[in-house]
Design a protein around this motif. Structure first.
Motif, PDB file in Angstrom:
ATOM      1  N   SER A  42     -13.898  63.932  60.150  1.00  0.00           N
ATOM      2  CA  SER A  42     -13.788  64.931  59.100  1.00  0.00           C
ATOM      3  C   SER A  42     -13.787  64.229  57.748  1.00  0.00           C
ATOM      4  N   PRO A  43     -14.160  64.952  56.686  1.00  0.00           N
ATOM      5  CA  PRO A  43     -14.195  64.325  55.366  1.00  0.00           C
ATOM      6  C   PRO A  43     -12.801  63.875  54.937  1.00  0.00           C
ATOM      7  N   GLY A  44     -12.749  62.967  54.016  1.00  0.00           N
ATOM      8  CA  GLY A  44     -11.489  62.399  53.560  1.00  0.00           C
ATOM      9  C   GLY A  44     -10.705  63.320  52.655  1.00  0.00           C
ATOM     10  N   ALA A  45      -9.556  62.817  52.218  1.00  0.00           N
ATOM     11  CA  ALA A  45      -8.670  63.575  51.346  1.00  0.00           C
ATOM     12  C   ALA A  45      -7.849  62.593  50.518  1.00  0.00           C
ATOM     13  N   THR A  46      -7.295  63.073  49.430  1.00  0.00           N
ATOM     14  CA  THR A  46      -6.363  62.301  48.625  1.00  0.00           C
ATOM     15  C   THR A  46      -5.054  63.076  48.555  1.00  0.00           C
ATOM     16  N   ILE A  47      -3.955  62.386  48.849  1.00  0.00           N
ATOM     17  CA  ILE A  47      -2.628  62.995  48.789  1.00  0.00           C
ATOM     18  C   ILE A  47      -1.860  62.322  47.667  1.00  0.00           C
ATOM     19  N   THR A  48      -1.189  63.120  46.841  1.00  0.00           N
ATOM     20  CA  THR A  48      -0.361  62.566  45.775  1.00  0.00           C
ATOM     21  C   THR A  48       1.066  63.092  45.916  1.00  0.00           C
ATOM     22  N   ALA A  49       2.033  62.261  45.494  1.00  0.00           N
ATOM     23  CA  ALA A  49       3.441  62.651  45.493  1.00  0.00           C
ATOM     24  C   ALA A  49       4.131  61.981  44.323  1.00  0.00           C
ATOM     25  N   SER A  50       5.150  62.635  43.822  1.00  0.00           N
ATOM     26  CA  SER A  50       5.936  62.114  42.709  1.00  0.00           C
ATOM     27  C   SER A  50       7.251  61.552  43.258  1.00  0.00           C
ATOM     28  N   PHE A  51       7.644  60.366  42.771  1.00  0.00           N
ATOM     29  CA  PHE A  51       8.889  59.721  43.196  1.00  0.00           C
ATOM     30  C   PHE A  51       9.753  59.421  41.986  1.00  0.00           C
ATOM     31  N   SER A  52      11.067  59.629  42.130  1.00  0.00           N
ATOM     32  CA  SER A  52      11.987  59.385  41.017  1.00  0.00           C
ATOM     33  C   SER A  52      12.467  57.937  40.967  1.00  0.00           C
ATOM     34  N   THR A  53      12.196  57.156  42.032  1.00  0.00           N
ATOM     35  CA  THR A  53      12.571  55.737  42.023  1.00  0.00           C
ATOM     36  C   THR A  53      11.436  54.899  42.588  1.00  0.00           C
ATOM     37  N   ARG A  54      11.313  53.692  42.084  1.00  0.00           N
ATOM     38  CA  ARG A  54      10.305  52.764  42.599  1.00  0.00           C
ATOM     39  C   ARG A  54      10.632  52.412  44.054  1.00  0.00           C
ATOM     40  N   ARG A  55      11.919  52.242  44.364  1.00  0.00           N
ATOM     41  CA  ARG A  55      12.322  51.881  45.721  1.00  0.00           C
ATOM     42  C   ARG A  55      11.819  52.903  46.743  1.00  0.00           C
ATOM     43  N   ARG A  56      12.004  54.180  46.463  1.00  0.00           N
ATOM     44  CA  ARG A  56      11.551  55.214  47.404  1.00  0.00           C
ATOM     45  C   ARG A  56      10.029  55.174  47.566  1.00  0.00           C
ATOM     46  N   ALA A  57       9.335  54.973  46.462  1.00  0.00           N
ATOM     47  CA  ALA A  57       7.872  54.881  46.525  1.00  0.00           C
ATOM     48  C   ALA A  57       7.444  53.689  47.370  1.00  0.00           C
ATOM     49  N   GLU A  58       8.096  52.550  47.160  1.00  0.00           N
ATOM     50  CA  GLU A  58       7.737  51.338  47.906  1.00  0.00           C
ATOM     51  C   GLU A  58       8.048  51.466  49.391  1.00  0.00           C
ATOM     52  N   LEU A  59       9.156  52.133  49.741  1.00  0.00           N
ATOM     53  CA  LEU A  59       9.473  52.342  51.158  1.00  0.00           C
ATOM     54  C   LEU A  59       8.424  53.225  51.827  1.00  0.00           C
ATOM     55  N   ALA A  60       7.983  54.256  51.126  1.00  0.00           N
ATOM     56  CA  ALA A  60       6.935  55.119  51.668  1.00  0.00           C
ATOM     57  C   ALA A  60       5.641  54.333  51.877  1.00  0.00           C
ATOM     58  N   ILE A  61       5.276  53.534  50.884  1.00  0.00           N
ATOM     59  CA  ILE A  61       4.060  52.726  50.987  1.00  0.00           C
ATOM     60  C   ILE A  61       4.152  51.749  52.143  1.00  0.00           C
ATOM     61  N   GLU A  62       5.286  51.086  52.275  1.00  0.00           N
ATOM     62  CA  GLU A  62       5.475  50.122  53.363  1.00  0.00           C
ATOM     63  C   GLU A  62       5.296  50.784  54.728  1.00  0.00           C
ATOM     64  N   GLN A  63       5.877  51.971  54.891  1.00  0.00           N
ATOM     65  CA  GLN A  63       5.744  52.670  56.166  1.00  0.00           C
ATOM     66  C   GLN A  63       4.304  53.100  56.415  1.00  0.00           C
TER      67      GLN A  63
END
Length: 106
Positions: A4-25
Motif C-alpha cells: 500500500s502507498p506510504g504515509a507520514t505520521i506526526t506527533a507533538s511532544f512536550s519533552t525531548r526525552r519522551r520524543a527520543e524514547l518513542a524514536i528509540e522504540q
C-alpha cells in the motif's frame, strides 16, 4: 502482491526525552529506519521541549546543583515517513505510549 502507498505520521511532544524514547522504540522494535524519522522544534526558541523531564529534572546526585533552570520553550514535532500504510497503527500506538499529542496521518 503490491504494497500500500506510504504515509507520514506526526506527533507533538512536550519533552525531548519522551520524543527520543518513542524514536528509540520505533527504530529498535519496529525496524523503522532512523533516516525516516525527523525531529523539529515547534517554535524558534528552543528544541528541548516545554516541560522538565529526564536530565532537565533535579538529579539528586551529590555535588550536582538541583536548582538549575533548564532552557525550555516550545514543544517538539516528531515526523515518521512510512513506506507502507500498514505500519500506521503500530507507529501511532508507540507515539501515544510515549506522550505524543495531536497525532496526525497524511
Amino acid at each position: 502482491m503490491t504494497a500500500s502507498p506510504g504515509a507520514t505520521i506526526t506527533a507533538s511532544f512536550s519533552t525531548r526525552r519522551r520524543a527520543e524514547l518513542a524514536i528509540e522504540q520505533l527504530v529498535q522494535e519496529h525496524e523503522i529506519d532512523r533516516s525516516d524519522i525527523f525531529v523539529t522544534p515547534e517554535s524558534d526558541e528552543n528544541s528541548a521541549g516545554s516541560e522538565e523531564d529526564g536530565a532537565d529534572a533535579k538529579s539528586g546526585h551529590p555535588g550536582v546543583d538541583p536548582a538549575g533552570d533548564p532552557a525550555l520553550a516550545g514543544d517538539l514535532t516528531v515526523s515518521v515517513d512510512l513506506a507502507d500504510e500498514e505500519d500506521v497503527t503500530a507507529v501511532r500506538a508507540v507515539l501515544e505510549e510515549h506522550g505524543g499529542e495531536d497525532i496526525a496521518t497524511e
